[in-house]
Scaffold this motif. Structure first.
Motif, mmCIF file in Angstrom:
data_model
loop_
_atom_site.group_PDB
_atom_site.id
_atom_site.type_symbol
_atom_site.label_atom_id
_atom_site.label_comp_id
_atom_site.label_asym_id
_atom_site.label_seq_id
_atom_site.Cartn_x
_atom_site.Cartn_y
_atom_site.Cartn_z
ATOM 1 N N ASN A 1 59.769 -11.309 32.209
ATOM 2 C CA ASN A 1 59.761 -10.565 33.469
ATOM 3 C C ASN A 1 59.535 -9.065 33.250
ATOM 4 O O ASN A 1 59.895 -8.253 34.087
ATOM 5 N N VAL A 2 58.937 -8.705 32.122
ATOM 6 C CA VAL A 2 58.637 -7.300 31.854
ATOM 7 C C VAL A 2 57.429 -6.887 32.683
ATOM 8 O O VAL A 2 56.380 -7.513 32.630
ATOM 9 N N ASN A 3 57.603 -5.830 33.465
ATOM 10 C CA ASN A 3 56.530 -5.274 34.273
ATOM 11 C C ASN A 3 56.145 -3.936 33.640
ATOM 12 O O ASN A 3 56.926 -2.981 33.684
ATOM 13 N N LEU A 4 54.988 -3.874 33.036
ATOM 14 C CA LEU A 4 54.572 -2.679 32.302
ATOM 15 C C LEU A 4 54.510 -1.443 33.201
ATOM 16 O O LEU A 4 54.861 -0.342 32.769
ATOM 17 N N ASP A 5 54.109 -1.598 34.453
ATOM 18 C CA ASP A 5 54.081 -0.458 35.388
ATOM 19 C C ASP A 5 55.490 0.083 35.621
ATOM 20 O O ASP A 5 55.722 1.291 35.585
ATOM 21 N N THR A 6 56.441 -0.814 35.842
ATOM 22 C CA THR A 6 57.834 -0.409 36.057
ATOM 23 C C THR A 6 58.383 0.296 34.822
ATOM 24 O O THR A 6 59.065 1.322 34.923
ATOM 25 N N GLU A 7 58.087 -0.246 33.651
ATOM 26 C CA GLU A 7 58.587 0.343 32.406
ATOM 27 C C GLU A 7 57.980 1.714 32.163
ATOM 28 O O GLU A 7 58.668 2.638 31.721
#
Length: 113
Positions: free
Chosen positions: A75-81
């Motif tokens: 559930n890793v969202n690169l934009d959020t990170e």
């Protein structure tokens, strides 16, 4: 001065932000790891409560992200990170400058004496 509410709160903020940087880096490193669950660090609300009660020292907590899960189970969202990383860097710089300011005055005073 070093044990004032202000100093304790800044120390807690810097510790929480440093933890957030490590967690964000770990999340990004595992963006393609099947089944990896991103983590989030929180401390701001606890810190605000502590400061309002005359404290200032809190521990940051880590919890699983509520981002939607992708097909591989991650559930890793690169934009959020990426946004979290930018926000954290700016907050850390601001807090570090706030810590540095009193010592700048002390150094200047010691040089002139």
């Amino acid at each position: 001065m070093l044990d004032s509410v202000h100093s304790l709160a800044l120390r807690s903020a810097l510790d929480g932000l440093a933890l957030r940087q490590r967690v964000t880096a770990n999340n990004i490193a595992n963006v393609n790891t099947p089944g990896f669950q991103a983590q989030r660090v929180s401390f701001e609300e606890a810190l605000a409560r502590s400061v309002s009660m005359g404290g200032g020292s809190v521990q940051a907590t880590t919890e699983s992200s509520l981002e939607p899960t992708r097909l591989n189970g991650s559930n890793v969202n690169l934009d959020t990170e990426t946004l979290s990383n930018i926000d954290t860097v700016l907050r850390f710089q601001f807090a570090a400058r706030a810590v540095e300011t009193p010592f700048t005055g002390i150094r200047a005073a010691l040089r002139t004496s």
